[in-house]
Enzyme design. Structure first.
Site, PDB file in Angstrom:
ATOM      1  N   HIS A  61       2.307   7.811   4.465  1.00  0.00           N
ATOM      2  CA  HIS A  61       3.186   7.142   3.889  1.00  0.00           C
ATOM      3  C   HIS A  61       2.988   5.537   4.851  1.00  0.00           C
ATOM      4  O   HIS A  61       2.929   5.266   5.946  1.00  0.00           O
ATOM      5  CB  HIS A  61       4.350   7.447   5.148  1.00  0.00           C
ATOM      6  N   HIS A  63       2.342   1.452   2.848  1.00  0.00           N
ATOM      7  CA  HIS A  63       3.005   0.999   1.643  1.00  0.00           C
ATOM      8  C   HIS A  63       1.417  -0.363   1.404  1.00  0.00           C
ATOM      9  O   HIS A  63       1.304  -1.303   2.693  1.00  0.00           O
ATOM     10  CB  HIS A  63       4.178  -0.162   1.261  1.00  0.00           C
ATOM     11  N   LEU A  64       0.754  -0.179   0.197  1.00  0.00           N
ATOM     12  CA  LEU A  64      -0.160  -1.170   0.477  1.00  0.00           C
ATOM     13  C   LEU A  64       0.049  -2.547  -0.958  1.00  0.00           C
ATOM     14  O   LEU A  64      -1.122  -3.397  -0.488  1.00  0.00           O
ATOM     15  CB  LEU A  64      -1.619  -0.606  -0.211  1.00  0.00           C
ATOM     16  N   ARG A  65       0.921  -2.239  -1.537  1.00  0.00           N
ATOM     17  CA  ARG A  65       1.451  -3.489  -1.760  1.00  0.00           C
ATOM     18  C   ARG A  65       0.918  -4.317  -3.354  1.00  0.00           C
ATOM     19  O   ARG A  65       0.770  -5.399  -4.159  1.00  0.00           O
ATOM     20  CB  ARG A  65       1.592  -5.203  -1.087  1.00  0.00           C
ATOM     21  N   ASN A  95       5.977   1.991  -4.589  1.00  0.00           N
ATOM     22  CA  ASN A  95       6.322   1.365  -5.116  1.00  0.00           C
ATOM     23  C   ASN A  95       6.258  -0.279  -5.318  1.00  0.00           C
ATOM     24  O   ASN A  95       6.377  -1.051  -4.550  1.00  0.00           O
ATOM     25  CB  ASN A  95       8.145   1.028  -4.068  1.00  0.00           C
ATOM     26  N   HIS A 233       9.925   9.218   7.333  1.00  0.00           N
ATOM     27  CA  HIS A 233      10.678   9.075   8.041  1.00  0.00           C
ATOM     28  C   HIS A 233      11.942   9.384   8.519  1.00  0.00           C
ATOM     29  O   HIS A 233      13.273   8.655   8.901  1.00  0.00           O
ATOM     30  CB  HIS A 233      10.557   7.248   8.031  1.00  0.00           C
ATOM     31  N   ASN A 280      13.990   0.447   6.960  1.00  0.00           N
ATOM     32  CA  ASN A 280      14.989   1.108   6.801  1.00  0.00           C
ATOM     33  C   ASN A 280      14.109   2.604   6.152  1.00  0.00           C
ATOM     34  O   ASN A 280      13.127   2.160   5.325  1.00  0.00           O
ATOM     35  CB  ASN A 280      15.236   0.710   5.295  1.00  0.00           C
ATOM     36  N   ASP A 307       5.108   4.508   7.640  1.00  0.00           N
ATOM     37  CA  ASP A 307       5.753   4.256   6.404  1.00  0.00           C
ATOM     38  C   ASP A 307       5.065   2.346   7.389  1.00  0.00           C
ATOM     39  O   ASP A 307       6.213   1.180   7.277  1.00  0.00           O
ATOM     40  CB  ASP A 307       7.199   3.865   7.082  1.00  0.00           C
ATOM     41  N   HIS A 311       5.366  -7.982   5.027  1.00  0.00           N
ATOM     42  CA  HIS A 311       5.462  -8.519   4.418  1.00  0.00           C
ATOM     43  C   HIS A 311       4.622  -9.590   4.956  1.00  0.00           C
ATOM     44  O   HIS A 311       4.933 -10.121   6.096  1.00  0.00           O
ATOM     45  CB  HIS A 311       7.329  -8.343   4.789  1.00  0.00           C
TER      46      HIS A 311
END
Length: 442
Positions: A61, A63-65, A95, A233, A280, A307, A311
């Site tokens: 899980h 996020h590599l953006r 996402n 999560h 979240n 997760d 940012h």
């Protein structure tokens, strides 16, 4: 590719119930042998005395953006952060901008990962077109492109009919639906967990029931479809109990993951209004933290994941109502798990490593990952379990710095990371220590 002999390490391979001091041999990007004989004259010898040698860690899980928010992270920087954390394989969430909902988008991720040549990166593709929750994506095409699972992560699949359809179709490809379990109508506009602290701070809350209701619904849908459901999560006591009940009833294809922040931090952290604690699902109450730990202890929760949600600093610097959710976690996963799970005696080393290797590999259908079986991919993590250090987010390989564990005193970290038989990361050493190491690492 070179032949490597890793000597005198504590080899832990939960996939084969191995926990012993022995050698591991690698050749041509594969595991040659554990113990026994390898090559008479290996090209490289790594002395692993005092280290734990295990299959390469897997994070399901992340996020590599990329594409769309490369100012936060890229496939290259995220894969580098993974290596620094001892993680050889990550599954990246869809996402992005645009979402990973077409075969071309999936293949782009695969290509960029090959170009980066760091950790393995496997794409998780969208459940629905555009992540809008209205129409099922072309799951077969996404699998052909290289998708290892499906998720609309960041947004739940709220439509029950669509979720039922997704579970049925994904079963055809033996892929899991990884669900962000949350009832949107109960959480819209929320900033933190709904409870005593949200009332005190005057912040809109997100009730635990929003997660519990969706977990209960999706377990029932998995039961009637025979589909593979993975709860992302997990954060509430009731959700943990629902998964436990499902497993007792023999619904074997329901799995769950826990993230370090959900078994170390509570909603009281938001008392500081520090956006590094805004995530979240949100940080919950002490009872929820205890329940997540118990779920890890008794096997209800079979996977540990980060997760990792980077940012850019200017985004997290906004006021708490407007700052984005999420924290980074790739480079703190090991030490936080050691501090919160190993040191108090909740898990043993083999139990911890199982939740980071063989269980994630099983979820993602990666039979040659998460194991030291001869013939499997030569992805290994060598862990220094004792070295003390202080977490400093400013030194991270990740492009972002939104880490709630900055400044924590911890012990244990990745020492050497091998991917496809190549050493792709080694813990930086002071000059004197590096010179000494040359006597044992040829």
């Amino acid at each position: 590719m070179s032949t490597i002999q890793i000597t005198r390490g504590r080899v832990i391979d939960p996939s084969r119930q191995i926990d012993e001091i022995t050698d591991v041999w690698l050749a041509h990007g594969r595991i040659l042998a554990v113990g026994g004989e390898g090559y008479d004259d290996p090209e490289r010898v790594i002395d692993a005395s005092g280290l734990i040698v295990c299959p390469g860690l897997i994070d399901v899980h992340v996020h590599l953006r990329e594409p769309g928010n490369e100012e936060d992270e890229s496939i290259d920087t995220g894969a580098a952060a993974a290596l620094a954390g001892g993680i050889t394989t990550v599954a990246c969430m869809p996402n992005t901008i645009p979402p990973i909902d077409t075969r071309d988008a999936v293949e782009f991720i695969v290509l960029q990962a090959k170009r980066a040549r760091k950790a393995n990166v496997y794409p998780v593709a969208c459940v629905s077109k555009g992540r809008r929750g209205e129409q099922l994506a072309e799951l077969g095409q996404l699998v052909d492109g290289g998708a290892v699972a499906f998720s609309d992560d960041g947004a739940p699949v709220a439509n029950a009919a669509l979720m039922r359809q997704a579970l049925r179709y994904a079963r055809m490809f033996d892929r899991a639906i990884m669900q962000h379990c949350q009832v949107p109508e109960l959480t819209t506009g929320g900033v933190m967990h709904e409870g005593l602290w949200s009332a005190r701070l005057g912040l809109k809350g997100m009730p635990a029931a929003a997660e519990d209701i969706m977990v209960a619904r999706d377990i029932r849908l998995a039961e009637i479809t025979g589909g593979r459901l993975h709860i992302q999560h997990i954060s509430t006591a009731r959700s943990v109990e629902l998964v436990r009940e499902a497993r007792r009833r023999g619904i074997a294809d329901v799995t769950a993951e826990a993230c370090p922040h959900h078994f170390t931090l509570t909603d009281q952290c938001l008392e500081s209004f520090d956006t590094h604690y805004k995530m979240n699902p949100p940080l919950r109450e002490p009872g929820d933290v205890e329940a997540v730990i118990e779920g890890l202890r008794d096997g209800t929760i079979s996977i540990l994941a980060t997760d990792h949600a980077p940012h850019a600093p200017e985004k997290k610097a906004r006021e708490i109502d407007h700052a984005p959710f999420g924290i980074i976690g790739l480079e703190t996963l090991l030490p936080i798990c050691i501090k919160a799970l190993l040191e108090p005696g909740h898990l043993s080393w083999p139990e911890l490593i199982a939740k980071l290797t063989v269980e994630p590999a099983r979820l993602l259908n990666l039979p040659n990952k998460g194991t030291l079986r001869p013939g499997a991919d030569a992805d290994l993590t060598l862990i220094d379990p004792l070295t003390p250090w202080t977490i400093d987010a400013n030194t991270f390989a990740s492009r972002s710095r939104n880490c709630p564990f900055h400044g924590w005193s911890v012990r244990g970290r990745a020492h050497t990371v091998i991917v496809a038989g190549e050493v792709r990361y080694q813990l930086p050493q002071p000059p004197a220590a590096a010179a000494l190491a040359q006597t044992t690492v040829q």
